[in-house]
Design an enzyme around this catalytic site. Sequence first.
Site: not given
Ligand code: NI
Length: 360
Positions: A83-84, A134, A138, A226
């Site tokens: 993620d991210d 995502h 965020h 991540h």
């Molecule tokens: Ni996240």
Amino acid sequence: MNRFFSLTLALLLLLSCTACVGRAAAPGEEPAPADMSAEQPLDPPDETEILEEPAEEEPVEAPEEPYVRVIDPARPMVALTFDDGPDGTWSDAILDVLEEHHALATFFEVGRNVLACPEPVRRMAELGCEVGSHSNAHKDLSKLKKRALLGDLDTADDAFVSAGVEAPTLVRPPYGAVNKTVKSATGRSMVTWTVDTEDWRSRDAQAVIDFVQSAGDLDGEIVLMHSIYESTADATAVLVPWLQEQGYQLVTVTELLAYYYGELPQPDCFYGYTYFSTHGRTDTPVPLPGEAFPGAGVPEEDFPEEPAGQEAPAESDSSGEEDAPVETETPGEDPPEPEWTPTRVQRSTAAPAQAAPTTP
Ligand code: NI
């Protein structure tokens, strides 16, 4: 005449002696120069040539048959997710590892990050990895009004498209935070995870490695990491080959849903704690769109519409076992699922699957 003759004879003698001296010296020294010349540059060039030849042959052998990736739905599989990102450094480091080991993963990327750093996203798609959304900024999507929620997701989609990849239909809500609208009114498929490495908390590669390696049977699991930490990239470099050595196939989230859980991700459906704790390995894996049969990776125009059986459960938020808990929620505030809990989804013993503890 005698004098002349003797003079000439003396001269001839002298000349022949000089020649003899020259020749005598040469044979005497011959072995030495011969050895020296042997030790000299003659041998080293030979060795160099010998070394160079195989080096030239190797590249010829390297372009062997192209790697053909085939997933066997009957074998253990796990979906790594990151993620991210994208991150200008660590996304590529992770992709390097995946590419080297012919492994795929799913990246849930933040729209505004995609806009700032689009290259890794293109590479993910080229390698066959799954690119999910995502959100754009965020934010906790469960706290947004529906219009703001859809606006955020649409803005993210634009970033993906401008980066040259398709707008994702698969979304992972930031923090795993969802409410009824997020779960079932965005036109997307929402998916969380089943195993949380807490890599964001530890920022320690060895801690992430230890966690995954001691997590037990990972067949059918979705592992959360991540892609913005060096420690996670380092851990990935160890875990990808290790998981493969354990017998796991590294698949995307959509592949996992199709091959392990037996359904393609449906719009306005939520694949979260309830789903994963009550589902297990299916007896009837379904093909990905364009595939002849699960794992074939070969497009076929007219394969029977087996997924049709899946569409029925998919369309109803109220039919499946998972939906009862969903309806319990009040339409308004829904307590967000914290991003780090549960660390691992506990599968119900009543799960309709043989979450086979077979050796991976
Ligand atoms: Ni996240």
